[in-house]
Enzyme design. Structure first.
Site, PDB file in Angstrom:
ATOM      1  N   ASP A  61      -1.276  -0.973   5.953  1.00 15.11           N
ATOM      2  CA  ASP A  61      -1.356  -0.425   7.507  1.00 15.11           C
ATOM      3  C   ASP A  61      -2.871  -0.744   8.051  1.00 15.11           C
ATOM      4  OD1 ASP A  61      -1.722   1.577   5.843  1.00 15.11           O
ATOM      5  OD2 ASP A  61      -2.632   3.111   7.601  1.00 15.11           O
ATOM      6  N   ASP A  86      -0.272   5.051   1.073  1.00 12.54           N
ATOM      7  CA  ASP A  86      -0.790   6.063   2.182  1.00 12.54           C
ATOM      8  C   ASP A  86      -0.745   5.592   3.181  1.00 12.54           C
ATOM      9  OD1 ASP A  86      -1.125   9.075   0.804  1.00 12.54           O
ATOM     10  OD2 ASP A  86      -2.330   6.952  -0.773  1.00 12.54           O
ATOM     11  N   ASP A 102       0.833  -1.353   0.302  1.00 16.48           N
ATOM     12  CA  ASP A 102      -0.050  -0.142   0.061  1.00 16.48           C
ATOM     13  C   ASP A 102       0.995   1.529   0.322  1.00 16.48           C
ATOM     14  OD1 ASP A 102      -2.401   1.868   0.468  1.00 16.48           O
ATOM     15  OD2 ASP A 102      -1.700   1.548   2.504  1.00 16.48           O
TER      16      ASP A 102
END
Length: 219
Positions: A168, A12, A10
């Site tokens: 995240d 961001d 991922d």
């Protein structure tokens, strides 16, 4: 012989701490519309499903679709010019990516951020460190749909059993599950360890270098 050959990241909250720039551009758009501004913690809770969803969550309840679209247009214009003001790679990320490349892993980025921004940010901060990237693209459902990950794996001639996904958020973990990949949740991003556990991350790490330890152990 390595069990896994491809690592899908991922963007961001995993590779880049972009929260302040996203917050600044969101509030610039809200201010332009005359709407109340949002705190950085509110923005943290709004990100993860693409910038349209970010703006949809940031505008006041009851805002019409037309007004939301106007706000989104203001956001896009501001973010395009300001997306690299405060955004930085998390500590240890560059070193991790360099080591993965040295060890012969293929790496990719998949994000719900629009594709052009993903390309710009990836090229600016991680030049030469990724084999492929994919952002929001017409005709490809966004995460947690597995379509984007599958497209990336096709580009890299990789089967799901030889790839893992690192992210995240709950969106990333669910994406991995939907694409039949093992998942590694990271705690330095925008969501909590508790949430990562709740959605079923296969592994959870607190520092980028811990990913190398997992790979060495064969996950």
């Amino acid at each position: 012989m390595k069990k896994y050959k491809t690592i899908v990241f991922d963007l961001d909250g995993t590779l880049l701490n972009s929260l302040e720039d996203l917050c600044d551009s969101t509030n610039a758009a809200l201010n332009k519309m005359g709407y109340p501004l949002r705190s950085i913690e509110e923005i943290r809770s709004f990100v993860g499903n693409g910038v349209w969803k970010l703006i949809e969550r940031a505008v006041p309840n009851g805002t019409t679709k037309e007004e939301t679209e106007r706000c989104f247009t203001f956001f896009e214009a501001h973010y395009e010019k300001n997306k690299e003001n405060k955004t930085r790679p998390y500590e240890g990320i560059i070193e991790l990516l360099q080591e993965l490349k040295k060890r012969g892993y293929r790496t990719a980025v998949i994000s719900n951020k629009y594709h052009e921004a993903v390309g710009t940010l990836t090229g600016h901060y991680f030049s030469g460190l990724f084999n492929a990237y994919l952002g929001e693209t017409e005709g490809i459902p966004k995460k947690p749909a597995p379509d984007g990950v599958r497209r990336i794996l096709e580009l890299l001639h990789c089967q799901p059993f030889s790839a893992i996904m690192v992210g995240d958020s709950d969106v990333d973990i669910l994406t991995a599950k939907n694409a039949d990949l093992r998942s590694v949740g990271v705690t330095w991003g925008y969501r909590t360890r508790e949430l990562l556990k709740q959605v079923g991350a296969d592994y959870i790490i607190d520092e980028p270098k811990e990913l190398l330890n997992l790979l060495d152990e064969g996950l």
